[in-house]
Design a protein around this motif. Sequence first.
Motif, short mmCIF file in Angstrom:
data_model
loop_
_atom_site.label_atom_id
_atom_site.label_comp_id
_atom_site.label_asym_id
_atom_site.label_seq_id
_atom_site.Cartn_x
_atom_site.Cartn_y
_atom_site.Cartn_z
N GLY A 138 0.82 -1.20 0.00
CA GLY A 138 0.00 0.00 0.00
C GLY A 138 0.86 1.26 0.00
N LEU A 139 0.20 2.40 0.15
CA LEU A 139 0.88 3.69 0.24
C LEU A 139 0.30 4.43 1.44
CD1 LEU A 139 2.75 5.90 -0.93
CD2 LEU A 139 0.81 6.67 -2.33
N LEU A 140 1.18 4.78 2.39
CA LEU A 140 0.74 5.41 3.63
C LEU A 140 0.93 6.92 3.56
CD1 LEU A 140 -0.36 4.77 6.47
CD2 LEU A 140 2.03 4.67 7.26
N PHE A 141 -0.18 7.65 3.72
CA PHE A 141 -0.15 9.12 3.74
C PHE A 141 0.03 9.59 5.18
CE2 PHE A 141 -1.68 8.43 -0.38
CZ PHE A 141 -1.81 9.62 -1.08
N ALA A 149 -5.05 15.88 6.41
CA ALA A 149 -5.41 14.50 6.06
C ALA A 149 -6.85 14.42 5.57
CB ALA A 149 -5.21 13.60 7.27
N ALA A 150 -7.75 15.10 6.25
CA ALA A 150 -9.16 15.07 5.85
C ALA A 150 -9.36 15.68 4.47
CB ALA A 150 -10.01 15.80 6.89
N HIS A 151 -8.64 16.76 4.17
CA HIS A 151 -8.78 17.42 2.86
C HIS A 151 -8.28 16.50 1.75
CE1 HIS A 151 -8.82 20.66 -0.09
NE2 HIS A 151 -7.61 20.27 -0.44
N GLU A 152 -7.13 15.87 1.96
CA GLU A 152 -6.57 14.98 0.93
C GLU A 152 -7.48 13.78 0.71
OE1 GLU A 152 -3.77 13.84 -1.94
OE2 GLU A 152 -3.86 15.69 -0.77
N LEU A 153 -7.99 13.23 1.78
CA LEU A 153 -8.86 12.08 1.67
C LEU A 153 -10.14 12.44 0.92
CD1 LEU A 153 -9.06 9.13 2.40
CD2 LEU A 153 -10.00 9.77 4.62
N HIS A 168 -12.64 5.64 4.58
CA HIS A 168 -13.75 6.52 4.94
C HIS A 168 -13.28 7.67 5.83
CE1 HIS A 168 -16.77 4.02 3.06
NE2 HIS A 168 -16.27 2.97 3.68
N VAL A 169 -12.39 7.38 6.78
CA VAL A 169 -11.93 8.40 7.72
C VAL A 169 -10.42 8.26 7.92
CG1 VAL A 169 -14.13 8.59 8.95
CG2 VAL A 169 -12.42 6.92 9.71
N PRO A 170 -9.75 9.37 8.27
CA PRO A 170 -8.31 9.28 8.53
C PRO A 170 -8.02 8.51 9.82
CG PRO A 170 -9.00 11.56 8.11
CD PRO A 170 -10.24 10.75 8.32
N LEU A 171 -6.80 8.00 9.91
CA LEU A 171 -6.31 7.41 11.15
C LEU A 171 -5.68 8.49 12.01
CD1 LEU A 171 -4.47 4.34 9.54
CD2 LEU A 171 -6.71 4.33 10.64
N SER A 184 7.44 10.17 12.80
CA SER A 184 7.73 11.08 13.90
C SER A 184 6.47 11.34 14.73
CB SER A 184 8.25 12.40 13.32
OG SER A 184 8.09 13.47 14.22
N PRO A 185 6.61 11.66 16.03
CA PRO A 185 5.45 12.06 16.84
C PRO A 185 4.74 13.30 16.31
CG PRO A 185 7.32 11.54 18.24
CD PRO A 185 7.84 11.57 16.83
N ARG A 186 5.38 14.07 15.45
CA ARG A 186 4.75 15.27 14.90
C ARG A 186 3.66 14.94 13.90
NH1 ARG A 186 8.87 19.90 13.18
NH2 ARG A 186 6.82 20.90 12.94
N VAL A 187 3.64 13.72 13.40
CA VAL A 187 2.59 13.32 12.46
C VAL A 187 1.29 13.14 13.23
CG1 VAL A 187 1.82 11.50 10.90
CG2 VAL A 187 4.20 12.26 10.86
N SER A 188 0.24 13.83 12.78
CA SER A 188 -1.03 13.86 13.51
C SER A 188 -2.09 12.93 12.94
CB SER A 188 -1.60 15.29 13.53
OG SER A 188 -0.73 16.15 14.22
N ALA A 189 -2.07 12.70 11.63
CA ALA A 189 -3.14 11.92 11.01
C ALA A 189 -2.68 11.42 9.65
CB ALA A 189 -4.41 12.78 10.86
N GLY A 190 -3.43 10.50 9.09
CA GLY A 190 -3.11 9.97 7.76
C GLY A 190 -4.02 8.83 7.42
N PHE A 191 -3.66 8.10 6.39
CA PHE A 191 -4.47 6.96 5.96
C PHE A 191 -3.64 6.08 5.03
CE2 PHE A 191 -5.35 10.72 3.41
CZ PHE A 191 -5.11 10.30 2.12
#
Length: 426
Positions: A138-141, A149-153, A168-171, A184-191
Motif C-alpha cells: 500500500g501507500l501510507l499518507f 489529512a481530511a482534505h486529501e482524503l 472513509h476516515v483518517p487514522l 515522527s510524533p509530529r505526524v497527527s493523522a493519515g491513511f
Amino acid sequence: MAEGERVVIVGGGAIGLATGYFLQRAGAEVVVLERGHVGDAASRGNAGWVTPMLSAPIPAPWIRRYALRNIAKRSSPLFIPPRPDPALALWLWRFWRYCNPRDHGAGLAAMAELNRRTMPLFDELREDGVEFDMWQKGLLFAFLSERGAAHELASLREMAKFGYAVPHVPLDSSALRQLEPALSPRVSAGFLLTDERHVDPQTLTRGLADRLREGGAVIRERLEVTGFETRGDRVVAAISHGERIEADRVLLAAGAWTRPLARKLGVDVPVQGAKGYSFTVRTPSPPSHPLYFGEAKVGASSFQDGRTRIAGTMELSGLNERIRQGRVGSIAEQARTYLGDWAGGPIEDVWAGMRPLTYDGLPVIGGSGRYANVYVSTGHAMLGITLAPAAGETLAELILTGQAPGVLRPFSPRRFRNRRKDGDER
C-alpha cells in the motif's frame, strides 16, 4: 504491420522498454537507442510508486491558489526560477487554463481508464519471467494536521466512482505510528491506500532490458539520435552522427527530451522538463511502507539492503539535470519532520531527473500525425513507472494493427494541433 518489421525506439527508459516488450512479444524486431545508459534518466531516481489512485492530472482547480502562495518560495514543492523564456510563459498560461473542474474531471476519467490494466500487467510481467523487485504494502499518507489529512482524503474520494477503495476516515497519530513506527510524533493523522504498490525502478528497467535482449532485441547505449532520414510521409532511418539505423516504424519515447527530438521531424510535442530530486538514506530500520508526506509533497520508498529513497519537488528550470543543493537540503529537512532523526543520516546517491509534463497534464501516446510510421509516448510526468505497462501495451496494439484502442483517444498527439487551430478552445 507485417511480422518481423523493425521498430526503432528512441529512449531506453521504462516507457520505451515496456513498449518494446509488448512489441517483441507480438513478433516485432525491436531496436532501442539510448543516449545514456538504459534506465538511467527519469526512470532511475524516482520513488518507484505504482499508484493508479494518484494519476489525476496535475492541472487542478486548487493548483491556482496553491501556486500563487508558494511558487516564489525556494523551499516550495513547486519552484519556477524567474527567467526570460517566452515559450515557458506560453506553456504556463495554457497549463493555468486547464486548472478547472471540467478539464480536470475529463482527464481524471481518461487516466482511470488507462490504468484499469496497470496492476494485472505488473503481475503478468512477473509471471512472464521479467525480474524486478515489487512490494504490495500500500501507500501510507502522513500529515502534520488532521485537517490536511481530511482534505486529501476528500479529494481522493472521487476515485471511488472508478472502482478504487478509498478509506472513509483518517487514522489518528496513535494508529498511524502503530502501523508505521518510523513516523515522527509530529505526524497527527493519515491513511493507508491498501491497493497501491512500489517497485525498485532500476530493477524494473533492468528486467525489461534483459528480457528484450533475450528475445533478440538490439539495445544500443550512449548513442545520440541527431536526425532522421525521411521519404515522403515515412521515416526510414534514425541518424546518429552519420550512422544510419534503418527502421520500418519509429517510436519517440525519450521523456523530456522527446520535444527537441520530435522537432527534428517538424512535430511539436509540448512537454516541459519538470525536474525532480531524490537521495538515499541507509538505516537498519527503514519504513515498512512507502510514505507520502502530505504537506511537503515528498515521498519515501524503502528498497533492499536498508535503502530508503526520499524524493520530491517539481522544478521548471529548463531542460537540464543540474542539482541545486538547496533543494536537496529542503527535501531532507522536510523528511526529518515526518520521520524523525534517523532520516538525518548521511545522504547518498543524490539525483535529479527530468520528468516530462504536458500543459493539460495528460501523457502523449499515439501517432505523430505528420509521419505515417512515427509514434510518440511521453508526458507521463511522475507516473512513468505506474503507466509504463499500460501505455506500452496499448501503444503496441496501435503500432501493430494501425488501429488506436479507444482508451488512447484522450492522449493523442494530434490534440495539440487541433487546439491550436481552434484558438486553444476546449
